[in-house]
Scaffold this active site. Structure first.
Site, PDB file in Angstrom:
ATOM      1  N   ARG A 100      44.228  29.099 -13.681  1.00  0.00           N
ATOM      2  CA  ARG A 100      44.346  28.469 -14.996  1.00  0.00           C
ATOM      3  C   ARG A 100      43.766  29.367 -16.086  1.00  0.00           C
ATOM      4  O   ARG A 100      43.117  28.902 -17.018  1.00  0.00           O
ATOM      5  CB  ARG A 100      43.649  27.100 -15.005  1.00  0.00           C
ATOM      6  CG  ARG A 100      44.145  26.128 -13.951  1.00  0.00           C
ATOM      7  CD  ARG A 100      45.618  25.769 -14.151  1.00  0.00           C
ATOM      8  NE  ARG A 100      46.045  24.855 -13.097  1.00  0.00           N
ATOM      9  CZ  ARG A 100      46.583  25.241 -11.944  1.00  0.00           C
ATOM     10  NH1 ARG A 100      46.784  26.540 -11.722  1.00  0.00           N
ATOM     11  NH2 ARG A 100      46.948  24.369 -11.038  1.00  0.00           N
ATOM     12  N   SER A 110      47.456  16.632 -15.465  1.00  0.00           N
ATOM     13  CA  SER A 110      46.084  16.763 -14.976  1.00  0.00           C
ATOM     14  C   SER A 110      45.160  17.175 -16.118  1.00  0.00           C
ATOM     15  O   SER A 110      45.372  18.209 -16.741  1.00  0.00           O
ATOM     16  CB  SER A 110      46.020  17.795 -13.850  1.00  0.00           C
ATOM     17  OG  SER A 110      46.800  17.387 -12.751  1.00  0.00           O
ATOM     18  N   GLU A 115      41.553  20.921 -18.531  1.00  0.00           N
ATOM     19  CA  GLU A 115      42.695  21.842 -18.533  1.00  0.00           C
ATOM     20  C   GLU A 115      43.291  21.981 -19.926  1.00  0.00           C
ATOM     21  O   GLU A 115      43.568  23.090 -20.370  1.00  0.00           O
ATOM     22  CB  GLU A 115      43.768  21.379 -17.538  1.00  0.00           C
ATOM     23  CG  GLU A 115      43.487  21.779 -16.108  1.00  0.00           C
ATOM     24  CD  GLU A 115      44.754  21.792 -15.267  1.00  0.00           C
ATOM     25  OE1 GLU A 115      45.842  22.046 -15.827  1.00  0.00           O
ATOM     26  OE2 GLU A 115      44.648  21.563 -14.059  1.00  0.00           O
TER      27      GLU A 115
END
Length: 350
Positions: free
Chosen positions: A172, A245, A342
């Protein structure tokens, strides 16, 4: 609201952003710049209204939480061209504009007989956003298939081509996330194989394939299995505001994980991306702290998936952010594990 329209771009003043973020929170852009042809980008950025303003790039707004009005200018890429630009014996290079819908690209690649992206089906967002977070799901990440990222380098005022190594792709993470003020992604080239070993590490995918009667699976079958799973577990942003998410799965040293497992013997652990690290399930941690399905006003956690923060109607970005902070604090207090979001938080600090 005043508009300025030039060849390849348009600038709008006081533009509402509710339709441009998947949480569907209210926010307003002082200036909204829509770019249809990347070649026009330097001219557009030099417009006097925005030349010295902060810049926020929004794809489909599926990886941001607007906790307030963004300062300066919001930039949206509208170039949505997709093509195979090179054929080889065992792979092909596919180029897609930054404005292309990500799931549409996955389907396009499968229709062309190419594989690699099937585990990433139905992830919300655009092609231009995919390298920033190095999007991943079900054991795959897009960085494994990125050939070149085409971007405008604002520091040097020129277009550049960055190969996968130069993109510094991690879990990520990427150079684009590390230097958000420098690069504006205009297109991505993908190296996609004709035949790729299917990634069936997740039991849920294997079980879904079995229920589909697709034991001898093809890439298209895996994509359909992923679509089925995501549609069951994740709310449709068009129906219920969310950004998928919300928290990253924590990566921790194996020694710390061993200590946690000694106290919490049922804690699931997965291999990390690097030696000496393991990965915890953020969803499991959140559920154990009692947040799954919890709702306060119009802010809540999905009853189907503990990682998904949802807006049931009129929750503000600030309310959703406060809710998420309290989730993370409860996990920290119980497990001494720090959760990181995120989505990019705009208009406030995490």
């Amino acid at each position: 609201m005043s508009d300025t329209t030039q060849v390849g771009w348009q600038l709008s003043e006081h533009a509402p952003l509710r339709a441009l973020n998947t949480f569907h929170v209210e926010a307003t852009a002082r200036w909204l710049l829509s770019v249809h042809t990347p070649e026009a980008l330097p001219q557009a950025l030099a417009a006097p209204e925005i030349a010295d303003q902060p810049l926020l790039v929004l794809g489909s707004g599926s990886n941001v939480l607007l906790a307030g009005d963004p300062p300066g200018c919001v930039l949206c890429f509208e170039n949505r061209d997709t093509a195979i630009i090179a054929h080889h014996a065992d792979h092909a290079i596919v180029r897609a504009g930054a404005g292309v819908n990500w799931h549409a690209l996955v389907l396009y690649s499968l229709q062309q007989g190419l594989s690699g992206l099937e585990n990433l089906a139905l992830i919300p967002g655009t092609v231009g956003a995919c390298p920033i977070q190095n999007i991943g799901a079900y054991g795959a990440q897009v960085g494994d298939f990125i050939h070149v990222v085409e971007a405008f380098d604002r520091h040097h005022q020129q277009f550049v081509r960055l190969d996968a190594a130069a993109c510094a792709l991690g879990y990520r993470d990427s150079v684009f996330k590390q230097q958000p003020e420098r690069y504006l992604i205009v297109a991505v080239e993908f190296n996609l194989p004709l035949l790729c070993e299917l990634r069936l590490d997740y039991a849920g995918i294997r079980e879904e394939l079995a229920s589909m009667g697709a034991e001898l699976a093809r890439a298209a079958d895996v994509a359909q299995a992923v679509i089925n799973i995501r549609q069951r577990k994740l709310p449709d942003p068009d129906v219920l505001g969310n950004a998928g998410s919300f928290f990253k799965n924590p990566l921790l040293p194996n020694e710390q994980i061993a200590a946690l497992q000694a106290s919490f013997t049922d804690m699931p652990v997965y291999p990390g991306e690097h030696a000496g690290l393991g990965k915890l399930s953020a969803a499991w941690l959140i559920e154990q702290c009692g947040w799954k399905g919890r709702r306060e006003g119009d802010a809540g956690v999905s009853p189907e998936h503990a990682l998904v923060l949802v807006n049931y109607g009129t929750a503000s970005g600030a309310q959703l952010l406060d809710f998420a902070r309290r989730i993370a604090e409860s996990v920290r207090e119980r497990y001494s594990v720090i959760l990181e979001p995120e989505p990019r938080i705009i208009g406030a600090h995490w």
